[in-house]
Design a protein around this motif. Structure first.
Motif, PDB file in Angstrom:
ATOM      1  N   ASP A  37       1.019 -10.913  26.426  1.00  0.00           N
ATOM      2  CA  ASP A  37       1.058 -11.912  27.488  1.00  0.00           C
ATOM      3  C   ASP A  37       0.643 -11.249  28.797  1.00  0.00           C
ATOM      4  O   ASP A  37       1.484 -10.683  29.510  1.00  0.00           O
ATOM      5  CB  ASP A  37       2.458 -12.512  27.610  1.00  0.00           C
ATOM      6  CG  ASP A  37       2.562 -13.570  28.697  1.00  0.00           C
ATOM      7  OD1 ASP A  37       1.517 -13.892  29.314  1.00  0.00           O
ATOM      8  OD2 ASP A  37       3.676 -14.069  28.921  1.00  0.00           O
ATOM      9  N   GLY A  38      -0.632 -11.302  29.108  1.00  0.00           N
ATOM     10  CA  GLY A  38      -1.162 -10.665  30.298  1.00  0.00           C
ATOM     11  C   GLY A  38      -0.702 -11.282  31.601  1.00  0.00           C
ATOM     12  O   GLY A  38      -0.979 -10.746  32.671  1.00  0.00           O
ATOM     13  N   CYS A  39       0.013 -12.392  31.523  1.00  0.00           N
ATOM     14  CA  CYS A  39       0.505 -13.079  32.726  1.00  0.00           C
ATOM     15  C   CYS A  39       2.009 -12.929  32.916  1.00  0.00           C
ATOM     16  O   CYS A  39       2.612 -13.682  33.679  1.00  0.00           O
ATOM     17  CB  CYS A  39       0.145 -14.560  32.666  1.00  0.00           C
ATOM     18  SG  CYS A  39      -1.627 -14.850  32.752  1.00  0.00           S
ATOM     19  N   ASP A  40       2.613 -11.967  32.233  1.00  0.00           N
ATOM     20  CA  ASP A  40       4.056 -11.751  32.359  1.00  0.00           C
ATOM     21  C   ASP A  40       4.324 -11.075  33.706  1.00  0.00           C
ATOM     22  O   ASP A  40       4.043  -9.891  33.897  1.00  0.00           O
ATOM     23  CB  ASP A  40       4.567 -10.890  31.204  1.00  0.00           C
ATOM     24  CG  ASP A  40       6.073 -10.777  31.184  1.00  0.00           C
ATOM     25  OD1 ASP A  40       6.641 -10.261  32.171  1.00  0.00           O
ATOM     26  OD2 ASP A  40       6.677 -11.193  30.186  1.00  0.00           O
ATOM     27  N   VAL A  41       4.862 -11.843  34.650  1.00  0.00           N
ATOM     28  CA  VAL A  41       5.059 -11.357  36.013  1.00  0.00           C
ATOM     29  C   VAL A  41       6.006 -10.174  36.052  1.00  0.00           C
ATOM     30  O   VAL A  41       5.761  -9.191  36.754  1.00  0.00           O
ATOM     31  CB  VAL A  41       5.541 -12.499  36.940  1.00  0.00           C
ATOM     32  CG1 VAL A  41       5.929 -11.975  38.309  1.00  0.00           C
ATOM     33  CG2 VAL A  41       4.466 -13.560  37.065  1.00  0.00           C
ATOM     34  N   ALA A  66      -2.040  -9.018  40.748  1.00  0.00           N
ATOM     35  CA  ALA A  66      -2.093  -9.971  39.629  1.00  0.00           C
ATOM     36  C   ALA A  66      -0.801 -10.782  39.566  1.00  0.00           C
ATOM     37  O   ALA A  66      -0.829 -12.004  39.381  1.00  0.00           O
ATOM     38  CB  ALA A  66      -2.340  -9.232  38.315  1.00  0.00           C
ATOM     39  N   ALA A  67       0.326 -10.109  39.741  1.00  0.00           N
ATOM     40  CA  ALA A  67       1.617 -10.808  39.716  1.00  0.00           C
ATOM     41  C   ALA A  67       1.696 -11.820  40.852  1.00  0.00           C
ATOM     42  O   ALA A  67       2.150 -12.957  40.654  1.00  0.00           O
ATOM     43  CB  ALA A  67       2.764  -9.799  39.814  1.00  0.00           C
ATOM     44  N   LEU A  68       1.250 -11.425  42.038  1.00  0.00           N
ATOM     45  CA  LEU A  68       1.288 -12.343  43.182  1.00  0.00           C
ATOM     46  C   LEU A  68       0.366 -13.540  42.967  1.00  0.00           C
ATOM     47  O   LEU A  68       0.713 -14.665  43.334  1.00  0.00           O
ATOM     48  CB  LEU A  68       0.917 -11.610  44.468  1.00  0.00           C
ATOM     49  CG  LEU A  68       1.999 -10.684  45.017  1.00  0.00           C
ATOM     50  CD1 LEU A  68       1.442  -9.806  46.115  1.00  0.00           C
ATOM     51  CD2 LEU A  68       3.190 -11.495  45.510  1.00  0.00           C
TER      52      LEU A  68
END
Length: 97
Positions: A37-41, A66-68
């Motif tokens: 999951d490349g969008c896991d903050v 990326a997290a922001l």
């Protein structure tokens, strides 16, 4: 691929290891989560903080940016993790203007 339960375990272990300043292990654990999951903050912020701890500021900046981006796309106020990411990014910018 990792099951949801195992991803949570890797993420939680990364959080513990971050507190211990075991940055290499944090990066490895977060990498496992982000492969699935490349969008896991949480994983992005924790890995970014670990990179910052190792003074790999370009990698730290990339992860927290990326997290922001994910946080801002969700709308509303930044979560606590989002605020940590913003603070990390600010420190990186001060260290490498």
């Amino acid at each position: 691929s990792l099951s949801q339960e195992r991803r949570v375990c890797f993420s939680n272990r990364a959080g513990c290891r971050l507190q211990l300043r075991d940055y290499g292990s944090v990066i490895a654990d977060c990498g496992e989560v982000l492969e699935v999951d490349g969008c896991d903050v949480k994983a992005l912020v924790r890995r970014g903080l670990a990179y910052e701890g190792l003074e790999k500021l370009a990698k730290a900046s990339a992860d927290v940016r990326a997290a922001l981006s994910i946080e801002y796309a969700a709308g509303g106020r930044l979560s606590n993790l989002g605020q940590m990411a913003r603070q990390c990014l600010e420190r990186c910018h001060r260290a490498c203007p």
